[in-house]
Design a protein around this motif. Structure first.
Motif, PDB file in Angstrom:
ATOM      1  N   ARG A  51      -1.376  11.204   0.908  1.00 22.94           N
ATOM      2  CA  ARG A  51      -1.239  10.400  -0.316  1.00 22.94           C
ATOM      3  C   ARG A  51      -1.360   8.910  -0.065  1.00 22.94           C
ATOM      4  O   ARG A  51      -1.581   8.143  -0.994  1.00 22.94           O
ATOM      5  CB  ARG A  51       0.086  10.714  -0.995  1.00 22.94           C
ATOM      6  N   ARG A  52      -1.224   8.482   1.158  1.00 20.69           N
ATOM      7  CA  ARG A  52      -1.287   7.058   1.472  1.00 20.69           C
ATOM      8  C   ARG A  52      -2.624   6.620   2.046  1.00 20.69           C
ATOM      9  O   ARG A  52      -2.796   5.456   2.391  1.00 20.69           O
ATOM     10  CB  ARG A  52      -0.195   6.702   2.484  1.00 20.69           C
ATOM     11  N   THR A  53      -3.581   7.550   2.174  1.00 21.96           N
ATOM     12  CA  THR A  53      -4.893   7.195   2.695  1.00 21.96           C
ATOM     13  C   THR A  53      -5.972   7.655   1.729  1.00 21.96           C
ATOM     14  O   THR A  53      -5.824   8.650   1.043  1.00 21.96           O
ATOM     15  CB  THR A  53      -5.140   7.837   4.079  1.00 21.96           C
ATOM     16  N   CYS A  54      -7.067   6.917   1.694  1.00 20.42           N
ATOM     17  CA  CYS A  54      -8.193   7.267   0.841  1.00 20.42           C
ATOM     18  C   CYS A  54      -9.101   8.234   1.589  1.00 20.42           C
ATOM     19  O   CYS A  54      -9.490   7.965   2.732  1.00 20.42           O
ATOM     20  CB  CYS A  54      -8.970   6.016   0.452  1.00 20.42           C
ATOM     21  N   ASP A  55      -9.450   9.351   0.955  1.00 17.46           N
ATOM     22  CA  ASP A  55     -10.327  10.332   1.577  1.00 17.46           C
ATOM     23  C   ASP A  55     -11.765   9.823   1.669  1.00 17.46           C
ATOM     24  O   ASP A  55     -12.506  10.227   2.569  1.00 17.46           O
ATOM     25  CB  ASP A  55     -10.317  11.637   0.789  1.00 17.46           C
ATOM     26  N   SER A  56     -12.154   8.934   0.796  1.00 16.22           N
ATOM     27  CA  SER A  56     -13.539   8.475   0.758  1.00 16.22           C
ATOM     28  C   SER A  56     -13.841   7.387   1.779  1.00 16.22           C
ATOM     29  O   SER A  56     -14.826   7.465   2.505  1.00 16.22           O
ATOM     30  CB  SER A  56     -13.879   7.953  -0.634  1.00 16.22           C
ATOM     31  N   CYS A  57     -12.989   6.367   1.851  1.00 17.95           N
ATOM     32  CA  CYS A  57     -13.287   5.235   2.739  1.00 17.95           C
ATOM     33  C   CYS A  57     -12.295   5.097   3.892  1.00 17.95           C
ATOM     34  O   CYS A  57     -12.400   4.163   4.687  1.00 17.95           O
ATOM     35  CB  CYS A  57     -13.359   3.942   1.948  1.00 17.95           C
ATOM     36  N   ASP A  58     -11.320   5.995   4.000  1.00 19.50           N
ATOM     37  CA  ASP A  58     -10.371   6.042   5.122  1.00 19.50           C
ATOM     38  C   ASP A  58      -9.538   4.773   5.281  1.00 19.50           C
ATOM     39  O   ASP A  58      -9.222   4.376   6.395  1.00 19.50           O
ATOM     40  CB  ASP A  58     -11.096   6.333   6.441  1.00 19.50           C
ATOM     41  N   ILE A  59      -9.146   4.163   4.186  1.00 18.98           N
ATOM     42  CA  ILE A  59      -8.278   2.992   4.287  1.00 18.98           C
ATOM     43  C   ILE A  59      -6.862   3.381   3.885  1.00 18.98           C
ATOM     44  O   ILE A  59      -6.660   4.311   3.104  1.00 18.98           O
ATOM     45  CB  ILE A  59      -8.808   1.824   3.429  1.00 18.98           C
ATOM     46  N   TYR A  60      -5.876   2.677   4.430  1.00 16.26           N
ATOM     47  CA  TYR A  60      -4.488   2.899   4.046  1.00 16.26           C
ATOM     48  C   TYR A  60      -4.284   2.317   2.652  1.00 16.26           C
ATOM     49  O   TYR A  60      -4.652   1.167   2.396  1.00 16.26           O
ATOM     50  CB  TYR A  60      -3.557   2.218   5.054  1.00 16.26           C
ATOM     51  N   LEU A  61      -3.730   3.106   1.744  1.00 21.33           N
ATOM     52  CA  LEU A  61      -3.551   2.670   0.361  1.00 21.33           C
ATOM     53  C   LEU A  61      -2.186   2.022   0.195  1.00 21.33           C
ATOM     54  O   LEU A  61      -1.157   2.678   0.303  1.00 21.33           O
ATOM     55  CB  LEU A  61      -3.685   3.865  -0.588  1.00 21.33           C
ATOM     56  N   ARG A  62      -2.197   0.737  -0.065  1.00 23.03           N
ATOM     57  CA  ARG A  62      -0.972  -0.013  -0.321  1.00 23.03           C
ATOM     58  C   ARG A  62      -1.032  -0.493  -1.767  1.00 23.03           C
ATOM     59  O   ARG A  62      -1.950  -1.244  -2.138  1.00 23.03           O
ATOM     60  CB  ARG A  62      -0.875  -1.195   0.629  1.00 23.03           C
ATOM     61  N   PRO A  63      -0.079  -0.059  -2.596  1.00 22.81           N
ATOM     62  CA  PRO A  63      -0.117  -0.439  -4.012  1.00 22.81           C
ATOM     63  C   PRO A  63      -0.159  -1.954  -4.204  1.00 22.81           C
ATOM     64  O   PRO A  63       0.599  -2.697  -3.586  1.00 22.81           O
ATOM     65  CB  PRO A  63       1.171   0.149  -4.569  1.00 22.81           C
ATOM     66  N   GLY A  64      -1.093  -2.389  -5.028  1.00 19.23           N
ATOM     67  CA  GLY A  64      -1.229  -3.802  -5.324  1.00 19.23           C
ATOM     68  C   GLY A  64      -2.160  -4.534  -4.384  1.00 19.23           C
ATOM     69  O   GLY A  64      -2.632  -5.619  -4.698  1.00 19.23           O
ATOM     70  N   VAL A  65      -2.447  -3.977  -3.224  1.00 17.30           N
ATOM     71  CA  VAL A  65      -3.321  -4.630  -2.252  1.00 17.30           C
ATOM     72  C   VAL A  65      -4.633  -3.859  -2.122  1.00 17.30           C
ATOM     73  O   VAL A  65      -5.704  -4.413  -2.343  1.00 17.30           O
ATOM     74  CB  VAL A  65      -2.632  -4.745  -0.878  1.00 17.30           C
ATOM     75  N   THR A  66      -4.556  -2.594  -1.762  1.00 17.63           N
ATOM     76  CA  THR A  66      -5.763  -1.782  -1.618  1.00 17.63           C
ATOM     77  C   THR A  66      -5.800  -0.634  -2.621  1.00 17.63           C
ATOM     78  O   THR A  66      -6.747   0.145  -2.611  1.00 17.63           O
ATOM     79  CB  THR A  66      -5.879  -1.202  -0.197  1.00 17.63           C
ATOM     80  N   ALA A  67      -4.774  -0.526  -3.457  1.00 18.31           N
ATOM     81  CA  ALA A  67      -4.748   0.568  -4.436  1.00 18.31           C
ATOM     82  C   ALA A  67      -4.096   0.112  -5.727  1.00 18.31           C
ATOM     83  O   ALA A  67      -3.233  -0.758  -5.735  1.00 18.31           O
ATOM     84  CB  ALA A  67      -3.985   1.762  -3.877  1.00 18.31           C
ATOM     85  N   ARG A  68      -4.543   0.734  -6.818  1.00 15.47           N
ATOM     86  CA  ARG A  68      -3.932   0.520  -8.119  1.00 15.47           C
ATOM     87  C   ARG A  68      -3.249   1.826  -8.512  1.00 15.47           C
ATOM     88  O   ARG A  68      -3.868   2.885  -8.472  1.00 15.47           O
ATOM     89  CB  ARG A  68      -4.988   0.163  -9.154  1.00 15.47           C
TER      90      ARG A  68
END
Length: 92
Positions: A51-68
């Motif tokens: 849930r904390r990583t993107c399956d498409s681009c493999d980045i760590y998802l941090r709300p407000g920074v790399t994820a909405r």
């Protein structure tokens, strides 16, 4: 917890720290390495990792920074700001 799970947890921590320092390429490398360890050892990466990583681009998802993150009736919608991929997770 075995050695592969410990390495995956450590790599997830390093990916989180890399996103805080705005080093997105380094974060992607840590996530890719953790996925590879999970595949080789046939162990689940865990719910937090998925849930904390993107399956498409493999980045760590941090709300407000790399994820909405948005809540909708019955589910949470997480959109990656790097590639635009959308993930939906149900909740009660």
């Amino acid at each position: 917890m075995g050695i592969p799970e410990e390495r995956i947890d450590r790599l997830l921590t390093l990916a989180r720290e890399a996103v805080v320092l705005k080093e997105y390429d380094r974060s992607r490398e840590y996530v890719r390495r953790a996925r590879r360890i999970a595949e080789r050892n046939r162990c689940p990466a865990g719910r937090e990792f998925e849930r904390r990583t993107c399956d498409s681009c493999d980045i760590y998802l941090r709300p407000g920074v790399t994820a909405r993150v948005r809540t909708r009736p019955g589910h949470v919608v997480v959109r990656c700001l790097e590639c635009g991929a959308t993930h939906r997770y149900p909740f009660r």
